[in-house]
Design an enzyme around this catalytic site. Structure first.
Site, PDB file in Angstrom:
ATOM      1  N   ALA A 125       0.162   1.335  15.938  1.00 16.51           N
ATOM      2  CA  ALA A 125       0.212   0.363  17.019  1.00 16.51           C
ATOM      3  C   ALA A 125       1.019  -0.874  16.640  1.00 16.51           C
ATOM      4  O   ALA A 125       1.741  -1.432  17.451  1.00 16.51           O
ATOM      5  CB  ALA A 125      -1.205  -0.023  17.414  1.00 16.51           C
ATOM      6  N   HIS A 185       4.807   4.349  13.410  1.00 14.94           N
ATOM      7  CA  HIS A 185       3.672   4.776  12.577  1.00 14.94           C
ATOM      8  C   HIS A 185       2.324   4.446  13.178  1.00 14.94           C
ATOM      9  O   HIS A 185       1.305   4.915  12.703  1.00 14.94           O
ATOM     10  CB  HIS A 185       3.774   4.186  11.175  1.00 14.94           C
ATOM     11  CG  HIS A 185       3.185   2.813  11.018  1.00 14.94           C
ATOM     12  ND1 HIS A 185       3.621   1.731  11.743  1.00 14.94           N
ATOM     13  CD2 HIS A 185       2.204   2.334  10.215  1.00 14.94           C
ATOM     14  CE1 HIS A 185       2.933   0.659  11.390  1.00 14.94           C
ATOM     15  NE2 HIS A 185       2.061   0.992  10.475  1.00 14.94           N
ATOM     16  N   LYS A 197     -15.527   3.152   8.685  1.00 18.12           N
ATOM     17  CA  LYS A 197     -14.557   2.137   8.320  1.00 18.12           C
ATOM     18  C   LYS A 197     -15.020   1.283   7.149  1.00 18.12           C
ATOM     19  O   LYS A 197     -16.198   1.054   6.983  1.00 18.12           O
ATOM     20  CB  LYS A 197     -14.387   1.265   9.554  1.00 18.12           C
ATOM     21  CG  LYS A 197     -13.242   0.365   9.453  1.00 18.12           C
ATOM     22  CD  LYS A 197     -12.818  -0.097  10.810  1.00 18.12           C
ATOM     23  CE  LYS A 197     -11.594  -0.924  10.657  1.00 18.12           C
ATOM     24  NZ  LYS A 197     -10.511  -0.260   9.998  1.00 18.12           N
ATOM     25  N   GLU A 211     -11.808   8.896  11.357  1.00 14.66           N
ATOM     26  CA  GLU A 211     -12.270   8.981  12.741  1.00 14.66           C
ATOM     27  C   GLU A 211     -12.535  10.425  13.115  1.00 14.66           C
ATOM     28  O   GLU A 211     -11.768  11.311  12.748  1.00 14.66           O
ATOM     29  CB  GLU A 211     -11.184   8.447  13.697  1.00 14.66           C
ATOM     30  CG  GLU A 211     -11.482   7.077  14.214  1.00 14.66           C
ATOM     31  CD  GLU A 211     -10.421   6.535  15.178  1.00 14.66           C
ATOM     32  OE1 GLU A 211     -10.494   5.335  15.450  1.00 14.66           O
ATOM     33  OE2 GLU A 211      -9.539   7.276  15.651  1.00 14.66           O
ATOM     34  N   ASP A 229       0.863  -1.187   0.000  1.00  5.80           N
ATOM     35  CA  ASP A 229       0.000   0.000   0.000  1.00  5.80           C
ATOM     36  C   ASP A 229       0.898   1.235   0.000  1.00  5.80           C
ATOM     37  O   ASP A 229       1.181   1.821   1.040  1.00  5.80           O
ATOM     38  CB  ASP A 229      -0.945  -0.005   1.203  1.00  5.80           C
ATOM     39  CG  ASP A 229      -2.044   1.046   1.053  1.00  5.80           C
ATOM     40  OD1 ASP A 229      -2.042   1.763   0.038  1.00  5.80           O
ATOM     41  OD2 ASP A 229      -2.888   1.153   1.954  1.00  5.80           O
TER      42      ASP A 229
END
Length: 505
Positions: free
Chosen positions: A430, A428, A504, A230, A119
């Site tokens: 978690a 970047h 999402k 979000e 990606d």
């Protein structure tokens, strides 16, 4: 002949409480040492992964992250060291959260698509507003629905911004400049993007017809996987000066975070390059420890083609985030019955988490031109760096760290120490602790949704069954990751945000 876990430990040495060294010999042909940053909790995860691998338990077909950091240290032309950030986890070729820099003046030095990821320019953009949590709470569900209606989400989602083949060619070349020309971005948005939202070496001719076909319908869409938008509120301010420079002046201030990348187009660019590079490796007799580390000499036609195609995919991702910014501004304006301008919906910053870039760095006292691969890691330039926007010259570059769905996110700033230790790079996000398949087996999607609702988070999901892959339980703790970087001095905490609504794929 594989070594026992105890034999492996001979090659690992703790430098300080946040950093371990991987000595040469841990894997064959290491040109430089490896390092990885952890705290106690993350250290345990890293060593457990290595122990399991020594017992013969693979990591979903990938080597353990420590081995991957070592294998990258064996690539031709690497300088200084191969670096694992606290959110590091196994990935294709490079671990996600592994960065490395290669000397542009070394004819042997390589570029590896596995060091950028599939990606390309997956990244995060943060918008601020002049709204307070108390303004948004009463209309939270309505706002989440408006964003869900405006932004196309999900695996096969199609964009709403009209695009034909010629538009796509121009967007690939121009990045945010295309969005600006077409009226989907504000002039100041560009100033607050890494690379000013446009990689100049982009060449749309180096993007295959198949990649373009995949990319055309998907522009301005959110995609699935770990991509989300979000609505967040400021939960804590650690550095008031930096926060003020970003237009954040109080707890409870409402922000919007958009996390997305280059969709099917970037994936295809990476796939095409890997095929071409397999051949180039045979021709140029490049030896790597892991087949997934397919690479080509930077100066070779394959290396140059990939860098030009990767830059075009990077531009596509910036256009994508700009389009979603446009749609977010519309959704907010509609719900609050005013203009985006009156809501102060400005871009604080936009960073890339998967990219390779040519940068100047000082190595052993000498300035060198390097190709810096950042995969699952973020550029974090210090104050006074010429490549960051005027507004952030005194604070250092803002670094956006998305947590997982329903957990907190952070804004950090770059430091001088990070510049010397990690080529101006920090974490970047978690970082996965459970593979996607394991998450699906261990978690029930309804439980995940209920838990978010219990936390007072409005949620709109296109594919509910994908939710458990992204549940907070599937990830390392983002606060551990950010604190490790802060304690190690490679980035500093500025702001903590918590979500009140999640949209999402």
């Amino acid at each position: 002949m594989s070594r026992s876990y105890n034999d492996e430990l001979q090659f690992l040495e703790k430098i300080n409480k946040n950093c371990w060294r991987i000595k040469k010999g841990f894997v064959p042909n290491m040109q430089v040492e490896g390092v990885f940053y952890v705290n106690d909790a993350l250290e345990k995860l890293m060593f457990e992964e290595l122990r399991n691998a020594c017992r013969g338990g693979g990591v979903g077909g990938f080597l353990p992250a420590m081995k991957q950091i070592g294998n990258v240290a064996a690539l031709p032309g690497i300088v200084h060291r191969s670096i694992g950030l606290p959110d590091v986890h196994s990935g294709y070729g490079f671990a996600i959260g592994n960065m490395a820099a290669f000397d542009m003046n070394d004819p042997e030095a390589v570029v590896s698509p596995g060091g950028v990821g599939f990606d390309i320019n997956c990244g995060v953009r943060l918008l601020r507003t002049n709204l307070d949590e108390s303004d948004v709470q009463p209309v939270k569900e309505q706002l989440a629905q408006a964003m869900f209606d405006h932004i196309p989400v999900g695996v096969g989602s199609k964009g709403v911004i009209p695009m034909n083949a010629k538009d796509l060619e121009e967007a690939l070349e121009m990045g945010v400049d295309w969005s600006l020309r077409e009226g989907y971005a504000w002039a100041e948005d560009k100033e607050h993007c890494e690379e000013y939202g446009r990689m100049l070496q982009a060449d749309p001719n180096k993007v295959s017809a198949r990649a373009k076909k995949r990319g055309l319908p998907q522009l301005g869409t959110l995609g699935a996987g770990n991509h989300y938008a979000e609505i967040q509120v400021v939960d804590e301010i650690f550095n008031e000066y930096a926060a003020k420079k970003m237009g954040i002046d109080h707890k409870g201030q409402v922000c919007v975070m958009i996390h997305s990348g280059s969709r099917g187009l970037g994936h295809q660019v990476a796939t095409d390059a890997l095929v071409a590079m397999e051949k180039a490796m045979k021709r140029d007799k490049i030896i790597v420890n892991d087949r997934q580390l397919a690479c080509a000499r930077i100066a070779s036609p394959e290396g140059q083609d990939y860098l030009k195609g990767m830059a075009a995919a990077g531009n596509y991702a910036w256009v994508n985030r700009s389009s979603m910014t446009f749609l977010t501004r519309q959704a907010f304006a509609k719900v609050f019955n005013t203009t985006p301008d009156d809501l102060d919906l400005h871009v604080i910053y936009d960073v890339s988490h998967n990219i390779a870039k040519v940068e100047q760095h000082v190595v052993d006292g000498k300035e060198r031109t390097l190709l810096v691969h950042r995969k699952g890691s973020t550029r974090a330039f210090p104050p006074h760096h010429p490549l960051i926007a005027v507004d952030y010259q005194l604070t250092g570059q803002p670094v956006l760290i998305g947590g997982t769905m329903g957990t907190c996110s952070y804004v950090l700033t770059g430091t001088e120490q990070g510049m010397t230790e990690t080529f101006g790079t920090t974490c970047h996000g978690a970082g996965r602790a459970l593979s996607r398949a394991k998450s699906r087996r261990n978690l029930d999607f309804q439980d995940v949704l209920d838990k978010l609702a219990d936390m007072g988070i409005a949620i709109r999901v296109a594919s509910p069954k994908l939710v458990m892959e992204e549940a907070p339980e599937s990830y390392k703790n983002v606060t551990d990751v950010v604190n490790t970087c802060h304690d190690a001095g490679i980035s500093k905490k500025a702001i903590k945000l918590r979500p009140i609504a999640v949209i999402k794929g």
